[in-house]
Write a protein that holds these residues in place. Structure first.
Motif, mmCIF file in Angstrom:
data_model
loop_
_atom_site.group_PDB
_atom_site.id
_atom_site.type_symbol
_atom_site.label_atom_id
_atom_site.label_comp_id
_atom_site.label_asym_id
_atom_site.label_seq_id
_atom_site.Cartn_x
_atom_site.Cartn_y
_atom_site.Cartn_z
ATOM 1 N N LEU A 225 -10.782 -54.289 -19.589
ATOM 2 C CA LEU A 225 -11.472 -53.058 -20.267
ATOM 3 C C LEU A 225 -13.016 -53.552 -20.762
ATOM 4 N N VAL A 226 -13.157 -54.773 -21.076
ATOM 5 C CA VAL A 226 -14.618 -55.024 -21.259
ATOM 6 C C VAL A 226 -15.520 -54.988 -19.934
ATOM 7 N N ASN A 227 -15.054 -55.287 -18.959
ATOM 8 C CA ASN A 227 -15.415 -54.973 -17.637
ATOM 9 C C ASN A 227 -15.685 -53.670 -17.346
ATOM 10 N N CYS A 228 -14.683 -52.790 -17.571
ATOM 11 C CA CYS A 228 -14.781 -51.365 -17.470
ATOM 12 C C CYS A 228 -15.556 -50.821 -18.151
ATOM 13 N N ARG A 229 -15.842 -51.005 -19.311
ATOM 14 C CA ARG A 229 -17.170 -50.596 -20.347
ATOM 15 C C ARG A 229 -18.402 -50.967 -19.714
ATOM 16 N N THR A 230 -18.359 -52.105 -18.875
ATOM 17 C CA THR A 230 -19.806 -52.507 -18.433
ATOM 18 C C THR A 230 -20.381 -51.550 -17.212
ATOM 19 N N THR A 231 -19.137 -51.762 -16.240
ATOM 20 C CA THR A 231 -19.399 -51.015 -15.121
ATOM 21 C C THR A 231 -19.102 -49.663 -14.923
ATOM 22 N N GLY A 232 -18.284 -49.319 -15.793
ATOM 23 C CA GLY A 232 -17.995 -47.924 -15.635
ATOM 24 C C GLY A 232 -16.667 -47.634 -14.737
ATOM 25 N N SER A 233 -16.174 -48.660 -13.989
ATOM 26 C CA SER A 233 -15.019 -48.545 -13.131
ATOM 27 C C SER A 233 -13.664 -49.015 -13.876
ATOM 28 N N PHE A 234 -12.810 -48.171 -13.641
ATOM 29 C CA PHE A 234 -11.231 -48.699 -14.035
ATOM 30 C C PHE A 234 -10.602 -49.857 -13.109
ATOM 31 N N ALA A 235 -11.294 -49.970 -12.013
ATOM 32 C CA ALA A 235 -10.718 -50.972 -11.081
ATOM 33 C C ALA A 235 -11.288 -52.098 -11.300
ATOM 34 N N SER A 236 -10.605 -53.260 -11.071
ATOM 35 C CA SER A 236 -10.905 -54.661 -11.377
ATOM 36 C C SER A 236 -11.034 -55.340 -10.136
ATOM 37 N N SER A 237 -12.129 -55.919 -9.900
ATOM 38 C CA SER A 237 -12.347 -56.717 -8.547
ATOM 39 C C SER A 237 -11.304 -58.131 -8.556
ATOM 40 N N PRO A 238 -10.868 -58.433 -7.317
ATOM 41 C CA PRO A 238 -10.078 -59.704 -7.352
ATOM 42 C C PRO A 238 -10.791 -60.875 -7.161
ATOM 43 N N LYS A 239 -10.333 -61.951 -7.954
ATOM 44 C CA LYS A 239 -11.094 -62.856 -8.258
ATOM 45 C C LYS A 239 -10.468 -64.285 -7.642
ATOM 46 N N GLU A 240 -11.173 -65.261 -7.547
ATOM 47 C CA GLU A 240 -10.644 -66.512 -7.046
ATOM 48 C C GLU A 240 -9.591 -67.005 -8.098
ATOM 49 N N GLN A 241 -8.607 -67.525 -7.573
ATOM 50 C CA GLN A 241 -7.268 -67.851 -8.342
ATOM 51 C C GLN A 241 -8.153 -69.216 -9.397
ATOM 52 N N SER A 242 -7.372 -69.177 -10.476
ATOM 53 C CA SER A 242 -8.004 -70.022 -11.614
ATOM 54 C C SER A 242 -7.287 -71.227 -11.284
ATOM 55 N N PHE A 243 -7.407 -72.522 -11.992
ATOM 56 C CA PHE A 243 -6.901 -73.699 -11.925
ATOM 57 C C PHE A 243 -5.425 -73.524 -12.248
ATOM 58 N N GLU A 244 -5.072 -72.682 -13.190
ATOM 59 C CA GLU A 244 -3.720 -72.483 -13.801
ATOM 60 C C GLU A 244 -2.931 -71.921 -12.783
ATOM 61 N N GLU A 245 -3.501 -70.677 -12.179
ATOM 62 C CA GLU A 245 -2.809 -69.860 -11.053
ATOM 63 C C GLU A 245 -2.388 -70.694 -9.869
ATOM 64 N N LYS A 246 -3.374 -71.748 -9.418
ATOM 65 C CA LYS A 246 -3.071 -72.426 -8.468
ATOM 66 C C LYS A 246 -1.876 -73.658 -8.723
ATOM 67 N N ILE A 247 -1.743 -73.952 -9.998
ATOM 68 C CA ILE A 247 -0.857 -74.729 -10.280
ATOM 69 C C ILE A 247 0.749 -74.103 -10.221
ATOM 70 N N ASP A 248 0.580 -72.633 -10.537
ATOM 71 C CA ASP A 248 1.718 -71.830 -10.651
ATOM 72 C C ASP A 248 2.221 -71.530 -9.581
ATOM 73 N N ASN A 249 1.457 -71.495 -8.416
ATOM 74 C CA ASN A 249 1.803 -71.053 -6.874
ATOM 75 C C ASN A 249 2.395 -72.257 -6.185
ATOM 76 N N ASN A 250 2.216 -73.401 -6.966
ATOM 77 C CA ASN A 250 2.581 -74.648 -6.010
ATOM 78 C C ASN A 250 3.663 -75.592 -6.836
ATOM 79 N N VAL A 251 4.095 -75.075 -8.050
ATOM 80 C CA VAL A 251 4.893 -75.835 -8.742
ATOM 81 C C VAL A 251 5.790 -74.901 -9.478
ATOM 82 N N PRO A 252 7.116 -74.972 -9.340
ATOM 83 C CA PRO A 252 8.318 -74.206 -9.901
ATOM 84 C C PRO A 252 7.879 -74.094 -11.281
#
Length: 252
Positions: A225-252
């Motif tokens: 929503l902070v991004n939305c108020r800056t850009t005007g768009s309700f859509a959020s752009s995909p971003k590169e996976q964070s370190f945490e998300e990379k762990i999540d996708n490789n470890v149960p």
């Protein structure tokens, strides 16, 4: 069936992930592989699969300008059980009240962080927020604790996690949400998401996985929503996976 050697390797990976979670402050939950439609949103035909940091299902009106809205009306967060067997239908009143309060406080916190004024009347600059918790399953604390503290028995748990996308004995939660123009009822944004617990030695309260799910949703919602108020768009752009998300996708 995995061999003992493979199971032992997965156990080492699990312990490594737990150690990393202490160092990086990572979330104790991760995004599920899919979320069931509960019916709360009514029509789902416009929702698409999310990408990157987006919810599992989402819609954003490409013509809507988020900068038009400075205020928000918040409907009471509800519990919306899917037809058939549901943990939500079996909850004690005190747990229902706790979840409603948790949901409402999360939405209010998101709007405060995004600098929206909370109001009670429709207007040309007012959004309306509807949200429902559609799944909430608390963790089996004793078995979750045993799985973490006795990693040599987690080969079946690792196989289960690989198959379902969720570790054994952990909790989970799912929500559906939409933002509407308060006067016309036009759908500006809609989302459905689900998060599941991970084997984590930091907390063993039965509702911790659900609370962590709300915490993650709140943080991501505020950023969006902070991004939305800056850009005007309700859509959020995909971003590169964070370190945490990379762990999540490789470890149960």
């Amino acid at each position: 069936m995995p061999s003992f050697r493979n199971g032992h390797g997965r156990s080492r990976a699990l312990l490594a992930a737990v150690a990393v979670s202490f160092l990086c402050g990572c979330s104790a939950t991760k995004q599920a592989r899919e979320v069931e439609r509960s019916g709360f949103l009514g029509s789902y035909s416009s929702l698409r699969k999310g990408n990157g940091d987006e919810p599992l299902l989402m819609y954003a009106d490409p013509a809507a300008d988020c900068r038009k809205y400075t205020k928000v009306m918040i409907d009471p967060v509800t519990l919306w059980a899917k037809p058939g067997d549901s943990w939500l239908q079996k909850l004690e009143p005190k747990d229902r009240d706790m979840l409603r309060k948790l949901g409402t406080e999360t939405v209010q916190d998101v709007m405060n962080k995004a600098r929206f004024e909370v109001v009670t009347q429709p207007g040309p600059d007012v959004m309306r927020v509807r949200m429902a918790l559609t799944e909430a399953d608390k963790a089996n604390v004793l078995l979750k604790e045993g799985a973490v503290l006795a990693p040599y028995v987690t080969a079946p748990a690792a196989l289960y996690s690989e198959t379902t996308g969720q570790a054994l004995f952990t909790g989970d939660a799912a929500f559906e949400l939409e933002l509407l123009d308060s006067r016309t009822g036009q759908r500006l944004y809609a989302a459905a998401d689900k998060r599941v617990g991970k084997l984590d030695v930091r907390d063993f309260h039965e509702w911790d996985d659900v609370k962590e799910a709300f915490k993650s949703w709140g943080e991501r919602g505020a950023r969006r929503l902070v991004n939305c108020r800056t850009t005007g768009s309700f859509a959020s752009s995909p971003k590169e996976q964070s370190f945490e998300e990379k762990i999540d996708n490789n470890v149960p």
